[in-house]
Design a protein around this motif. Structure first.
Motif, short mmCIF file in Angstrom:
data_model
loop_
_atom_site.label_atom_id
_atom_site.label_comp_id
_atom_site.label_asym_id
_atom_site.label_seq_id
_atom_site.Cartn_x
_atom_site.Cartn_y
_atom_site.Cartn_z
N GLN A 4 -40.29 11.86 29.12
CA GLN A 4 -40.26 11.35 27.77
C GLN A 4 -39.40 10.10 27.68
OE1 GLN A 4 -39.54 14.25 24.63
NE2 GLN A 4 -40.15 15.91 25.98
N SER A 5 -39.64 9.32 26.64
CA SER A 5 -38.85 8.14 26.36
C SER A 5 -37.45 8.54 25.88
CB SER A 5 -39.56 7.29 25.30
OG SER A 5 -38.78 6.20 24.92
N GLN A 8 -37.27 7.18 20.74
CA GLN A 8 -38.56 7.55 20.17
C GLN A 8 -38.84 6.70 18.93
OE1 GLN A 8 -38.29 11.81 19.58
NE2 GLN A 8 -38.69 12.22 21.74
N ILE A 16 -43.82 8.83 18.80
CA ILE A 16 -44.22 8.09 20.00
C ILE A 16 -43.06 8.14 20.98
CG2 ILE A 16 -45.00 5.87 20.90
CD1 ILE A 16 -45.89 5.21 17.99
N GLY A 17 -43.33 8.72 22.15
CA GLY A 17 -42.27 8.89 23.14
C GLY A 17 -41.76 10.31 23.21
N PRO A 21 -48.10 12.55 25.01
CA PRO A 21 -48.62 11.23 24.68
C PRO A 21 -49.56 11.30 23.48
CG PRO A 21 -48.95 11.75 27.01
CD PRO A 21 -48.54 13.01 26.34
N ILE A 173 -41.94 -0.85 21.29
CA ILE A 173 -42.83 -0.24 22.27
C ILE A 173 -43.27 -1.34 23.24
CG2 ILE A 173 -45.01 0.99 22.63
CD1 ILE A 173 -44.79 1.82 19.60
N ARG A 197 -39.60 3.80 33.70
CA ARG A 197 -39.13 4.92 32.89
C ARG A 197 -37.83 5.51 33.45
NH1 ARG A 197 -39.12 5.01 28.82
NH2 ARG A 197 -41.20 5.47 28.06
N CYS A 203 -37.22 2.36 25.56
CA CYS A 203 -38.17 2.46 24.45
C CYS A 203 -39.47 3.08 24.94
CB CYS A 203 -38.43 1.08 23.85
SG CYS A 203 -39.26 -0.08 24.95
N PRO A 204 -40.33 3.54 24.05
CA PRO A 204 -41.65 4.02 24.47
C PRO A 204 -42.45 2.93 25.16
CG PRO A 204 -41.17 4.74 22.23
CD PRO A 204 -40.10 3.76 22.60
N ASP A 227 -46.72 6.48 26.81
CA ASP A 227 -46.59 7.29 25.59
C ASP A 227 -47.77 7.24 24.63
OD1 ASP A 227 -43.85 8.31 26.04
OD2 ASP A 227 -43.33 6.19 25.99
#
Length: 257
Positions: A4-5, A8, A16-17, A21, A173, A197, A203-204, A227
């Protein structure tokens, strides 16, 4: 469990994140009527997000007509999150539009309250991006900064650097899409995503390998840190997009909580 980001982005309740997805469907109609028809049909499928590719609409150079259609579009889709994209012709835009005209359209669209996210290419330059970023922040709109290559997949260091460039330029993003010439290119994009990542991107991200060879990135890219994935609406907006139902079925398996 997918990666995960760290940060978010939440738009109209869509995260998002987060743990899964999100699936976005594109609106690419060329007339007012086809855009609204697409909007009604696709909103009924309940994707996580919709994207209006306004560069594909015959009204794109008529700002007031675009804003009027945007208002009607919001009425069709209700509270569904909407990405507003006027793609530059250098990176796959369907209409060649003057720089200042694109900037004015973005600014006016964000001011309506009908847009949740805008997608702007890094190649527009820092001055253009900063102008968009300022208005986006003032209107509570999130910013995708993107890079697209419809010819090839650059090296992993290049792709990694593009994601870093997007984050450093103020993206909410970061996005990149590249065309593979073989399956090794798909691995290059996924490896760059995984590296970004795990090392620097907070960020996403949206990372896509296009075409038939790249289809696996649309299905499993989220495992590596992407994401958002794009599926086919009534018409595809990029090569290799997969129908929503097929994509959602695979994602139910890959991202089962």
């Amino acid at each position: 469990m997918r990666q995960q980001s760290i940060l978010q982005v939440v738009v109209r309740g869509a995260v998002i994140g987060g743990p899964r997805p999100l699936i976005c469907l594109p609106l690419v109609g060329d007339t007012r009527d086809t855009v609204l028809h697409e909007a009604r049909e696709l909103a009924a499928l309940r994707p996580d997000l919709l994207e209006w590719r306004v560069d594909g609409c015959e009204l794109v150079e008529n700002r007031e007509a675009c804003l009027s259609l945007l208002q009607e579009l919001r009425g069709c889709i209700g509270d569904m999150p909407l990405i507003f994209t006027c793609r530059i012709d250098l990176e796959g835009g369907m209409t060649k539009i003057a720089r200042e005209q694109r900037l004015e359209l973005f600014v006016a669209a964000m001011a309506t309250g009908n847009v949740d996210i805008v997608d702007v290419e890094l190649c527009n330059g820092l001055q253009f991006i900063q102008a968009i970023k300022e208005r986006a922040q003032a209107n509570n709109v999130k910013l995708i900064l993107s890079y697209h290559n419809f010819t090839e997949t650059p090296s992993e260091p290049f792709l990694y650097a593009k994601l870093v460039e997007a984050q450093n330029a103020g993206a909410d993003i970061a996005k990149l899409a590249a065309m593979p010439n073989n399956y090794g290119d798909v691995l290059t994009l996924l490896s760059a995503t995984n590296k970004a990542r795990n090392e620097i991107i907070q960020c996403p991200m949206v990372t896509i390998s296009m075409g038939a060879e790249g289809a696996i990135s649309r299905l499993a890219g989220g495992l590596f840190g992407s994401d958002i994935t794009f599926a086919v609406g009534l018409q595809p907006s990029a090569p290799g997009q997969i129908p929503l139902q097929a994509l959602a079925g695979v994602m139910d398996v890959l991202y089962k909580e």
